[in-house]
Scaffold this active site. Structure first.
Site, mmCIF file in Angstrom:
data_model
loop_
_atom_site.group_PDB
_atom_site.id
_atom_site.type_symbol
_atom_site.label_atom_id
_atom_site.label_comp_id
_atom_site.label_asym_id
_atom_site.label_seq_id
_atom_site.Cartn_x
_atom_site.Cartn_y
_atom_site.Cartn_z
ATOM 1 N N ILE B 144 0.850 -1.196 0.000
ATOM 2 C CA ILE B 144 0.000 0.000 0.000
ATOM 3 C C ILE B 144 0.888 1.250 0.000
ATOM 4 C CG2 ILE B 144 -1.770 1.276 1.260
ATOM 5 C CD1 ILE B 144 -2.589 -1.326 2.631
ATOM 6 N N ASP B 209 5.594 -5.016 15.892
ATOM 7 C CA ASP B 209 5.807 -4.741 14.467
ATOM 8 C C ASP B 209 4.795 -3.704 13.957
ATOM 9 O OD1 ASP B 209 6.620 -5.685 11.564
ATOM 10 O OD2 ASP B 209 4.444 -5.836 11.680
ATOM 11 N N LYS B 213 5.224 0.473 12.747
ATOM 12 C CA LYS B 213 4.662 1.077 11.532
ATOM 13 C C LYS B 213 3.831 2.310 11.878
ATOM 14 C CE LYS B 213 4.522 -3.489 9.383
ATOM 15 N NZ LYS B 213 3.689 -4.708 9.192
#
Lengths: 436, 436
Positions: B144, B209, B213
């Site tokens: 994306i 994780d 982001k």
């Protein structure tokens, strides 16, 4: 990296067209001067503006900007580095001023899908000849940064398919028809009264506006010259509340859906009403929201959703281009040099699909069997069939059929065969189903 | 505009790390050389590579590239213009080689969210000091193009909120639990066997994780220094199949959802399990798909959806950065010069929200009334309450409550009050509800 704001000359804009979008752009530049300078490394200022009426109250102060009656004169001013075209119209002043700006080597940002759909190749060539940028994020899907996603974000992909619902007015009409059980004409009049329709409503409800947008995305995605003239266009005027209800019964919703796809036979471009699964992202799209689906060989499917129109969203898209230019970002208009854009071969109805068929059968013995036989003779197989009660008219039985995937040619042969049976009370309605 | 391919020197890459993503990047460069050259105006070539093992069969030919055992040596080669860091790890060789490349004034493209979440500010400063670019589209949400959308596409907006489901493994586990009625442990073991989990699974299921982001998106969106340390992190390990079922009964699904928001009290950053409406775009997200929601003051809400991991999607994102650099596109790492990034004040639980509460009450007279009173005393009002039959254990009654929007402080006070009533069989479960 951009330098500090003080070290670079300001980027000076000339804005032609002070409607909703133009006013939105002026507001952003006036209210966020520091933020924009921080993000681009230079100030973004407005030198001059142009519009049909100078004295109209627009809710923003424009007395600090020079005024030009003539947009061509605006584009050519010495104190304008970047010409922002927000007048609209495929020809006339918008095109004249854009050409003048590009011929003078000035960058141009425009929201004008009609102008680019008809003259995009010529304008891209003119821009490149002078080393000028021509950008148009606001021309497609309002605030959704879909041009940037396609041109830059997915630049490592071979694009396989582009699809989208890109006319908010059509989606608004279809949503209200479904939610309130109203006829097309009723909602059309309501939308007109609310000012949702273009001066020529055919641009919206005839699918032309959305078709312009799809043609621009296809050019970028497939590296081909914009080819609006060969797009299959069908509007929403003939969609009935019956079809919307029957589609819903079977788990579908009707959308004005654009699909562009490079096939073995050439470039297929369609902007037509389609049935999509009611629970898919496209099926769930309500009101004026837009959605673009981009499919690339590496990335798979990317879906982008957002407001397709309105002051803030469209001005946001214009500013994306303006700020790119302030940052020194320069990308060819359609992603590759204009000379490299290929002339595509149009492929009409190349991709098979299932179809929704609605018809009324005369109350004759074996009527349904004859219809089924006509489909079978044309090689079209039936996925689902429903026969409804004859509530309204005892002489006529409404029948719905969902076919398996078939070519349009086979479908047309089947429709001809069905008409020849003599058991149809009216011509059948056929709407393509896209599992998107 | 980019010139013709022949007129510009090739962009020469050094790629460190030949795992899934590195191999995907090599494949794109090998297979699409002409397309990429057309899009950027110059050739993109690989000079040298580095990985742990030279002789492993990776399905691509690397014999045409120079080999370096040491990624620092790779980064410093004279024939490397752009260092592509695909090794991973917040420190160690990835950081050493990235610093070496930037110190030598070379551009860097990385997919390394951990390194940037911990050292992003320092690395951005080092890049700028030498006029080098440091880009990381592949670090967030796989294919994306969300970094580009936020940094460039929405550059005219003040960003108000960023939200997203950005760990495919967690979403895969939650989806399978719901669809197959399996326990967390059962699906966790299955995911492990399929190789879906990082070597240290806590990175995935603990929300780390995804938190990395979100911290990167927040820095860009709010113009603040990356602040991963002050993020509220909660993994999915404690989510039970009961909660998933009860949530579904009430029209919700449980997602590991990140939300970053600038509030009057400072920057709120959360990566925690949340209930979202089952029919919303986020609620409908299945398996490993990612979704990012960006809200700007002009554009409203933009939703982006796509594959969050995998060879093709992640390599697509790496190539987006590589091709930007080939095209001469240079944007500061976090959207504004590193020196302009502000240190944010962390605001924990600043935004009120409704909560889902699940508890088991002892079978005592007036138990439910006591719980309701404890909520009322803390100023938490009840939107919906359900008491279930005592099928399993006749001594204990399962109760679900959805509260109205409340602060976390009031909720905690209510939970304390509930415990003090003595009617709880176990500690209640509380999960935030986000209407996203």
């Amino acid at each position: 990296m951009p330098n500090t704001p003080s070290s670079q000359a300001p980027l000076r804009l000339g804005i032609a067209g002070l409607g909703t979008v133009g006013v939105g752009v002026i507001k952003i530049i006036q209210r966020k001067a520091n933020l924009l300078a921080q993000r681009t490394g230079r100030s973004v200022v407005i030198s001059a503006v142009s519009a049909r009426s100078r004295d109209k109250d627009r809710g923003v102060t424009i007395s600090g900007y020079a005024w030009e009656d003539d947009p061509v004169a605006l584009a050519l001013r010495d104190d304008v580095d970047l010409f922002v075209e927000l007048m609209g119209g495929s020809d006339g002043p918008a095109k004249a001023a854009t050409e003048a700006a590009l011929a003078a080597g000035k960058d141009v940002v425009t929201a004008n899908k009609a102008m680019l759909a008809h003259h995009g190749q010529m304008l891209a060539e003119k821009a490149e000849a002078k080393g000028a940028a021509l950008r148009f994020e606001a021309a497609v899907a309002g605030g959704i940064p879909v041009i940037k996603a396609l041109t830059e974000g997915l630049a490592g992909n071979r694009i396989e398919r582009i699809a989208g619902v890109m006319n908010g007015t059509c989606n608004y009409i279809l949503t209200r028809m479904e939610n309130e059980g109203l006829s097309y004409d009723e909602v059309f009049e309501a939308a007109k009264a609310l000012g949702y329709l273009e001066a020529d409503p055919t641009l919206d409800v005839g699918g032309i506006d959305a078709g312009h947008k799809l043609a621009l995305l296809a050019a970028i995605g497939f590296g081909t010259q914009v080819d609006f003239d060969n797009m299959v266009l069908e509007g929403i005027e003939r969609i009935t509340i019956e079809d919307i209800r029957h589609a819903a019964d079977m788990g579908y919703r009707i959308k004005l859906l654009g699909v562009a796809q490079m096939t073995g036979r050439g470039l297929e471009q369609r902007m037509t009403p389609c049935l999509v699964p009611a629970l898919s992202p496209l099926g769930q799209l309500e009101n004026a929201t837009n959605m673009c689906v981009l499919e690339g060989d590496e990335v798979g499917q990317i879906v982008l959703r957002g407001a397709g129109a309105g002051e803030g969203p469209t001005a946001s898209a214009v500013m994306s281009d303006v700020l790119d230019i302030a940052r020194g970002i320069r990308v060819p208009t359609f992603g590759v040099p204009a000379a490299a854009l290929e002339k595509s071969t149009p492929a009409v109805a190349a991709t098979p699909a299932p179809y929704y068929l609605r018809m009324s059968l005369l109350d004759k013995p074996g009527a349904l069997a004859k219809i089924a036989a006509a489909l079978g003779d044309a090689g079209v197989s039936i996925d689902r069939m429903r026969q409804y009660g004859q509530d309204v008219n005892p002489e006529v039985a409404p029948v719905l059929i969902v076919t398996d995937a078939t070519s349009r040619a086979s479908l047309d042969a089947a429709l001809d065969g069905m008409k020849a049976t003599g058991v149809l009370a009216t011509n059948p309605v056929a709407i393509r189903i896209e599992n998107l």
